[in-house]
Design a protein around this motif. Structure first.
Motif, PDB file in Angstrom:
ATOM      1  N   PRO A  11       0.798  -1.226   0.000  1.00  0.00           N
ATOM      2  CA  PRO A  11       0.000   0.000   0.000  1.00  0.00           C
ATOM      3  C   PRO A  11       0.840   1.291   0.000  1.00  0.00           C
ATOM      4  N   ILE A  12       0.236   2.380  -0.512  1.00  0.00           N
ATOM      5  CA  ILE A  12       0.892   3.704  -0.444  1.00  0.00           C
ATOM      6  C   ILE A  12       0.278   4.531   0.684  1.00  0.00           C
ATOM      7  N   GLY A  13      -0.429   3.911   1.566  1.00  0.00           N
ATOM      8  CA  GLY A  13      -1.040   4.623   2.693  1.00  0.00           C
ATOM      9  C   GLY A  13      -2.059   3.736   3.393  1.00  0.00           C
ATOM     10  N   GLY A  85       4.149   1.219  -2.197  1.00  0.00           N
ATOM     11  CA  GLY A  85       3.909   1.146  -3.630  1.00  0.00           C
ATOM     12  C   GLY A  85       4.677   0.031  -4.316  1.00  0.00           C
ATOM     13  N   THR A  86       5.038   0.279  -5.553  1.00  0.00           N
ATOM     14  CA  THR A  86       5.613  -0.759  -6.403  1.00  0.00           C
ATOM     15  C   THR A  86       7.141  -0.685  -6.419  1.00  0.00           C
ATOM     16  N   PRO A  87       7.812  -1.798  -6.115  1.00  0.00           N
ATOM     17  CA  PRO A  87       9.276  -1.784  -6.161  1.00  0.00           C
ATOM     18  C   PRO A  87       9.759  -1.425  -7.569  1.00  0.00           C
ATOM     19  N   GLY A  88      10.871  -0.709  -7.640  1.00  0.00           N
ATOM     20  CA  GLY A  88      11.426  -0.334  -8.956  1.00  0.00           C
ATOM     21  C   GLY A  88      10.894   0.995  -9.448  1.00  0.00           C
ATOM     22  N   ILE A  89       9.785   1.478  -8.869  1.00  0.00           N
ATOM     23  CA  ILE A  89       9.269   2.794  -9.269  1.00  0.00           C
ATOM     24  C   ILE A  89       9.821   3.802  -8.268  1.00  0.00           C
ATOM     25  N   ASN A  90      10.906   4.482  -8.672  1.00  0.00           N
ATOM     26  CA  ASN A  90      11.625   5.393  -7.767  1.00  0.00           C
ATOM     27  C   ASN A  90      11.986   4.718  -6.455  1.00  0.00           C
ATOM     28  N   ASP A  91      12.215   3.463  -6.516  1.00  0.00           N
ATOM     29  CA  ASP A  91      12.616   2.659  -5.366  1.00  0.00           C
ATOM     30  C   ASP A  91      13.477   1.522  -5.881  1.00  0.00           C
ATOM     31  N   PRO A  92      14.277   0.897  -4.991  1.00  0.00           N
ATOM     32  CA  PRO A  92      15.138  -0.192  -5.461  1.00  0.00           C
ATOM     33  C   PRO A  92      14.355  -1.345  -6.083  1.00  0.00           C
ATOM     34  N   VAL A 114       0.493   2.132  -6.985  1.00  0.00           N
ATOM     35  CA  VAL A 114       1.622   2.923  -7.470  1.00  0.00           C
ATOM     36  C   VAL A 114       1.101   4.359  -7.515  1.00  0.00           C
ATOM     37  N   ALA A 115       1.809   5.271  -6.867  1.00  0.00           N
ATOM     38  CA  ALA A 115       1.249   6.606  -6.642  1.00  0.00           C
ATOM     39  C   ALA A 115       0.972   7.355  -7.957  1.00  0.00           C
ATOM     40  N   PHE A 116       1.896   7.303  -8.915  1.00  0.00           N
ATOM     41  CA  PHE A 116       1.731   8.191 -10.070  1.00  0.00           C
ATOM     42  C   PHE A 116       0.549   7.800 -10.952  1.00  0.00           C
ATOM     43  N   PHE A 159       5.185  13.915 -12.093  1.00  0.00           N
ATOM     44  CA  PHE A 159       6.406  13.952 -11.273  1.00  0.00           C
ATOM     45  C   PHE A 159       6.071  13.672  -9.814  1.00  0.00           C
ATOM     46  N   TYR A 160       7.016  13.063  -9.120  1.00  0.00           N
ATOM     47  CA  TYR A 160       6.933  13.008  -7.665  1.00  0.00           C
ATOM     48  C   TYR A 160       7.589  14.279  -7.144  1.00  0.00           C
ATOM     49  N   GLU A 161       7.076  14.822  -6.041  1.00  0.00           N
ATOM     50  CA  GLU A 161       7.649  16.072  -5.535  1.00  0.00           C
ATOM     51  C   GLU A 161       7.651  16.086  -4.008  1.00  0.00           C
ATOM     52  N   GLU A 187      -1.178  12.890  -0.362  1.00  0.00           N
ATOM     53  CA  GLU A 187      -1.593  11.887   0.618  1.00  0.00           C
ATOM     54  C   GLU A 187      -2.643  10.910   0.070  1.00  0.00           C
ATOM     55  N   LEU A 188      -2.382  10.410  -1.125  1.00  0.00           N
ATOM     56  CA  LEU A 188      -3.336   9.475  -1.737  1.00  0.00           C
ATOM     57  C   LEU A 188      -3.602   8.286  -0.824  1.00  0.00           C
ATOM     58  N   THR A 189      -4.841   7.906  -0.762  1.00  0.00           N
ATOM     59  CA  THR A 189      -5.360   6.761   0.030  1.00  0.00           C
ATOM     60  C   THR A 189      -5.299   6.976   1.544  1.00  0.00           C
ATOM     61  N   GLU A 215       2.859  13.546   1.138  1.00  0.00           N
ATOM     62  CA  GLU A 215       3.462  13.025  -0.092  1.00  0.00           C
ATOM     63  C   GLU A 215       2.677  13.556  -1.291  1.00  0.00           C
ATOM     64  N   ILE A 216       3.421  13.921  -2.329  1.00  0.00           N
ATOM     65  CA  ILE A 216       2.792  14.670  -3.426  1.00  0.00           C
ATOM     66  C   ILE A 216       3.149  14.102  -4.795  1.00  0.00           C
ATOM     67  N   VAL A 217       2.142  14.070  -5.663  1.00  0.00           N
ATOM     68  CA  VAL A 217       2.371  13.807  -7.090  1.00  0.00           C
ATOM     69  C   VAL A 217       1.866  15.023  -7.858  1.00  0.00           C
TER      70      VAL A 217
HETATM   71  N1  SAM Z   1       7.391   3.138  -5.174  1.00  0.00           N
HETATM   72  C1  SAM Z   1       6.468   4.230  -4.979  1.00  0.00           C
HETATM   73  C2  SAM Z   1       5.300   4.102  -5.957  1.00  0.00           C
HETATM   74  O1  SAM Z   1       5.057   2.988  -6.436  1.00  0.00           O
HETATM   75  O2  SAM Z   1       4.614   5.084  -6.208  1.00  0.00           O
HETATM   76  C3  SAM Z   1       7.167   5.577  -5.072  1.00  0.00           C
HETATM   77  C4  SAM Z   1       8.237   5.769  -4.043  1.00  0.00           C
HETATM   78  S1  SAM Z   1       9.012   7.323  -4.113  1.00  0.00           S
HETATM   79  C5  SAM Z   1      10.460   7.001  -3.160  1.00  0.00           C
HETATM   80  C6  SAM Z   1       8.097   8.260  -2.945  1.00  0.00           C
HETATM   81  C7  SAM Z   1       7.266   9.370  -3.606  1.00  0.00           C
HETATM   82  O3  SAM Z   1       6.095   8.795  -4.186  1.00  0.00           O
HETATM   83  C8  SAM Z   1       6.744  10.398  -2.631  1.00  0.00           C
HETATM   84  O4  SAM Z   1       7.724  11.399  -2.375  1.00  0.00           O
HETATM   85  C9  SAM Z   1       5.549  10.956  -3.374  1.00  0.00           C
HETATM   86  O5  SAM Z   1       5.964  11.882  -4.352  1.00  0.00           O
HETATM   87  C10 SAM Z   1       5.014   9.690  -4.055  1.00  0.00           C
HETATM   88  N2  SAM Z   1       4.017   9.055  -3.187  1.00  0.00           N
HETATM   89  C11 SAM Z   1       4.141   7.908  -2.501  1.00  0.00           C
HETATM   90  N3  SAM Z   1       3.023   7.660  -1.796  1.00  0.00           N
HETATM   91  C12 SAM Z   1       2.171   8.679  -2.051  1.00  0.00           C
HETATM   92  C13 SAM Z   1       0.855   9.014  -1.614  1.00  0.00           C
HETATM   93  N4  SAM Z   1       0.195   8.235  -0.757  1.00  0.00           N
HETATM   94  N5  SAM Z   1       0.287  10.148  -2.090  1.00  0.00           N
HETATM   95  C14 SAM Z   1       0.942  10.951  -2.956  1.00  0.00           C
HETATM   96  N6  SAM Z   1       2.194  10.680  -3.400  1.00  0.00           N
HETATM   97  C15 SAM Z   1       2.788   9.564  -2.949  1.00  0.00           C
END
Ligand code: SAM
Length: 277
Positions: A11-13, A85-92, A114-116, A159-161, A187-189, A215-217
């Motif tokens: 989960p992303i949240g 979120g998903t491994p490999g997406i801005n993560d190892p 996956v957040a984006f 973009f992630y920000e 803060e998705l989810t 957390e922001i997209v």
């Molecule tokens: N692996 C993750 C994915 O699948 O989305 C991304 C990891 S990256 C290191 C972290 C960034 O993802 C955060 O700084 C933010 O920009 C975005 N992110 C992750 N969770 C989020 C959420 N719940 N709401 C908005 N953006 C999120």
């Protein structure tokens, strides 16, 4: 027989965004490689999973990839998770996938959050073509150069920000890309989820006096058809600029006048004439 590498989205949240399949895999594998063992242990406790964890993060990715690949080569199964979120997406994840493939292991993605993607689909901006650019550079000069490179891509840009850079990034986007429609997904989810879509200038107004947290997209529309048309009208913009310069106008005044005559943003005129002496 080489083993299997599972790339498991978590989960992303909201913890309920884990899939049945993810739970099954996390229970069954020989080892779970994760960014932060304490963080993942909490997730596993909530899911009542007791399995072996090893750390796998940006700083030990290369060495750990070797060890994990040896396990895979010996027929073991390995799951990779990241903090969210998903491994490999801005993560190892990428290096291990590459090494695992070379070692003949099977690579299986276990889909999930996956957040984006979620930010894009909820933004109300077109989703027929998406360009995901990860994080924009932290410094304004590099950030503007990167945005220049991406300016003409015929796709929605994502973009992630980081929250403390949001306003500076929005200003650079406005300057380089023009006043496009854009969306901020925060803060998705989670409890304070917020998705706002408006012109970049309006988003700046709305967020500049806020202490932006979470957390922001950032999702941004492609160049509009009007802007594309203006860009392809280069010859007339350029020739009018030349005329004014030949008549003795200062560069800045000539750009300003051309922008007004053609109804274009000044930064666009600047781009079109910047290499003309
Ligand atoms: N692996 C993750 C994915 O699948 O989305 C991304 C990891 S990256 C290191 C972290 C960034 O993802 C955060 O700084 C933010 O920009 C975005 N992110 C992750 N969770 C989020 C959420 N719940 N709401 C908005 N953006 C999120």
């Amino acid at each position: 027989m080489a083993g299997t590498l599972y790339l498991v989205a978590t989960p992303i949240g909201n913890l309920r965004d884990i899939t049945f399949r993810a739970v099954e895999v996390l229970k069954a594998v020989d080892v779970i490689a994760c960014e932060d063992t304490r963080h993942t242990r909490k997730l596993l406790n909530a899911l009542e999973i007791d399995n072996k964890l090893v750390s796998y993060h940006d700083h030990n990715e290369s060495e750990r990839a070797v060890e994990l690949t040896q396990m895979l080569a010996a027929g073991k199964s390995v799951a990779v998770v990241c903090d969210a979120g998903t491994p490999g997406i801005n993560d190892p994840g990428f290096r291990l996938v590459q090494a695992a493939r070379e070692a003949g292991a099977t690579v299986v993605p276990i889909p999930g959050a996956v957040a984006f993607v979620n930010a894009a689909v909820a933004s109300g901006l077109p989703t027929d073509a998406l360009f995901f650019g990860g994080f924009l550079p932290a410094k304004t000069g590099e950030r503007r150069r990167r945005l220049e490179e991406l300016r003409d891509i015929p796709a929605t840009l994502i973009f992630y920000e980081a929250p403390h850079r949001l306003i500076a990034s929005l200003r650079d986007c406005l300057e380089v890309l023009g006043d496009r429609n854009a969306s901020i997904a925060r803060e998705l989810t989670k409890l304070h989820e917020e998705i706002v879509t408006a012109r970049l200038s309006k988003l700046i107004e709305q967020f500049e006096n806020d202490t932006v947290r979470g957390e922001i997209v950032l999702t941004i529309d492609r160049m509009s058809e009007v802007d594309v048309a203006a860009d392809t009208s280069d010859p007339s913009v350029v020739s009018r600029y030349r005329e004014l310069i030949a008549a003795g106008a200062e560069r800045k005044a000539a750009m300003k006048a051309v922008a007004k005559e053609f109804g274009l943003p000044r930064d666009k005129v600047y781009r079109l004439v910047q290499n003309i002496n």
